[in-house]
Motif scaffolding. Structure first.
Motif, PDB file in Angstrom:
ATOM      1  N   PRO A   1       0.773  -1.293   0.025  1.00  0.00           N
ATOM      2  CA  PRO A   1      -0.149   0.082   0.311  1.00  0.00           C
ATOM      3  C   PRO A   1       0.884   1.393   0.016  1.00  0.00           C
ATOM      4  CG  PRO A   1      -0.133  -1.072   2.166  1.00  0.00           C
ATOM      5  CD  PRO A   1       0.293  -2.106   1.156  1.00  0.00           C
ATOM      6  N   TYR A   2       2.072   1.258   0.699  1.00  0.00           N
ATOM      7  CA  TYR A   2       2.633   2.380   0.726  1.00  0.00           C
ATOM      8  C   TYR A   2       3.369   2.455  -0.786  1.00  0.00           C
ATOM      9  CZ  TYR A   2       2.931   3.680   5.614  1.00  0.00           C
ATOM     10  OH  TYR A   2       2.927   4.225   7.013  1.00  0.00           O
ATOM     11  N   SER A   3       3.779   1.686  -1.458  1.00  0.00           N
ATOM     12  CA  SER A   3       4.232   1.744  -2.483  1.00  0.00           C
ATOM     13  C   SER A   3       3.212   2.305  -3.781  1.00  0.00           C
ATOM     14  CB  SER A   3       4.877   0.518  -3.271  1.00  0.00           C
ATOM     15  OG  SER A   3       5.810   0.093  -2.638  1.00  0.00           O
ATOM     16  N   LEU A   4       1.831   1.818  -3.711  1.00  0.00           N
ATOM     17  CA  LEU A   4       0.901   2.090  -4.396  1.00  0.00           C
ATOM     18  C   LEU A   4       0.407   3.639  -4.186  1.00  0.00           C
ATOM     19  CD1 LEU A   4      -1.258  -1.163  -4.573  1.00  0.00           C
ATOM     20  CD2 LEU A   4      -0.114  -0.224  -6.343  1.00  0.00           C
ATOM     21  N   GLU A   5       0.315   3.904  -2.863  1.00  0.00           N
ATOM     22  CA  GLU A   5      -0.137   5.347  -2.579  1.00  0.00           C
ATOM     23  C   GLU A   5       0.760   6.427  -3.088  1.00  0.00           C
ATOM     24  OE1 GLU A   5       0.398   7.017   1.829  1.00  0.00           O
ATOM     25  OE2 GLU A   5      -1.356   5.934   1.638  1.00  0.00           O
ATOM     26  N   MET A   6       2.268   6.143  -3.015  1.00  0.00           N
ATOM     27  CA  MET A   6       3.107   7.085  -3.724  1.00  0.00           C
ATOM     28  C   MET A   6       3.054   7.201  -4.981  1.00  0.00           C
ATOM     29  SD  MET A   6       6.797   6.307  -1.346  1.00  0.00           S
ATOM     30  CE  MET A   6       7.606   7.585  -2.607  1.00  0.00           C
ATOM     31  N   PHE A   7       2.613   5.920  -5.816  1.00  0.00           N
ATOM     32  CA  PHE A   7       2.380   5.889  -7.139  1.00  0.00           C
ATOM     33  C   PHE A   7       1.253   6.863  -7.585  1.00  0.00           C
ATOM     34  CE2 PHE A   7       0.579   4.203 -10.968  1.00  0.00           C
ATOM     35  CZ  PHE A   7       1.673   3.999 -11.879  1.00  0.00           C
ATOM     36  N   ALA A   8       0.082   6.853  -6.502  1.00  0.00           N
ATOM     37  CA  ALA A   8      -1.160   7.319  -6.865  1.00  0.00           C
ATOM     38  C   ALA A   8      -0.854   8.806  -6.689  1.00  0.00           C
ATOM     39  CB  ALA A   8      -2.345   6.605  -6.092  1.00  0.00           C
TER      40      ALA A   8
END
Length: 274
Positions: A202-209
């Motif tokens: 989720p941290y990786s996806l959050e930064m991507f988003a």
């Protein structure tokens, strides 16, 4: 949101083996290792200024997770998320002035009133679980404020450094039952899965988003977390909630979406006027 709530559901199953504090500490420690690898924090030259920024961020992150895990060991996941979500909503209400804004606050109060008559599925809600979820919400609000400051001071390494301090802060609470974790390798493997689902992914996806979406839209999308949590609890943990609890959760989600949208519209109007 699906990743986070799935990870929480797996963590809930680990509570039958060891306590919430140990699961929290292990998840944060593994998450810190994974994020440190992703962001290669060993290349960062740590200064006292960075520590001063990372420590309150990590402390709020660790406390938020610890109290939330302690809460969901006592009350249903969807109810805990609905109560905890009051933290970021409180932060969102700072500086509200318009009558419409107070309408959203009223909707939040209505949602809480529907959630907090202490019954769920015919059984009484655990008052300690409710209080723990509320304390977790307080730390979620602090986490948002500290996270903004840490992001400016630490840059992209903020999540990894914050996770390291979070693990260190929670570790003392897990000492009593940590030995049981070490003796059961399959628990460690499940904890790795929890760390992946609840931290690294989720941290990786959050930064991507966040690099591709306006903050307002991101806020609207993440407002659905209590509903996603309730669905995860239903599908993965077989936690059935009565209709009144679903109405309470939906009320809080609608209030969060309303606050986010109207705050964004107000901000755009002010920018145009200037």
């Amino acid at each position: 949101m699906v990743s986070v709530t799935s990870g929480v559901s797996i963590a809930r199953q680990l509570f039958m083996v060891t306590g919430p504090a140990s699961v929290t500490a292990l998840r944060l420690a593994i998450g810190a290792v994974l994020l440190s690898g992703v962001f290669r924090v060993w290349r960062v030259r740590v200064t006292w200024g960075m520590i001063r920024a990372a420590f309150p961020y990590g402390l709020s992150l660790g406390a938020m997770n610890l109290f939330f895990y302690m809460a969901i060991s006592r009350i249903p996941l969807g109810v805990a998320l609905g109560i905890e979500f009051i933290g970021p909503l409180t932060v969102a209400t700072f500086g509200l002035r318009r009558l419409q804004d107070f309408g959203w606050i009223t909707l939040v109060i209505l949602g809480l009133a529907l959630l907090l008559p202490f019954s769920a599925g015919g059984a009484a809600l655990n008052i300690n679980g409710v209080m723990l979820a509320a304390v977790s919400g307080v730390f979620w609000g602090i986490y948002i404020i500290m996270g903004q400051k840490a992001g400016k001071a630490l840059g992209v390494e903020a999540p990894a450094l914050g996770m390291i301090f979070a693990a260190l802060c929670v570790l003392p609470f897990s000492i009593l039952d940590a030995s049981r974790l070490i003796m059961q390798p399959h628990v460690i493997m499940l904890a790795v899965l929890v760390a992946l689902l609840s931290s690294a992914i989720p941290y990786s996806l959050e930064m991507f988003a966040l690099r591709r979406l306006p903050v307002r839209i991101f806020g609207v999308l993440t407002s659905g977390e209590p509903v996603v949590g309730a669905l995860a609890g239903l599908l993965l943990l077989h936690e059935e909630l009565p209709l009144i609890k679903w109405l309470g959760i939906v009320s809080i989600v609608c209030a969060s979406i309303g606050m986010t949208v109207t705050a964004g519209s107000r901000g755009k109007k002010i920018m145009l006027e200037n």
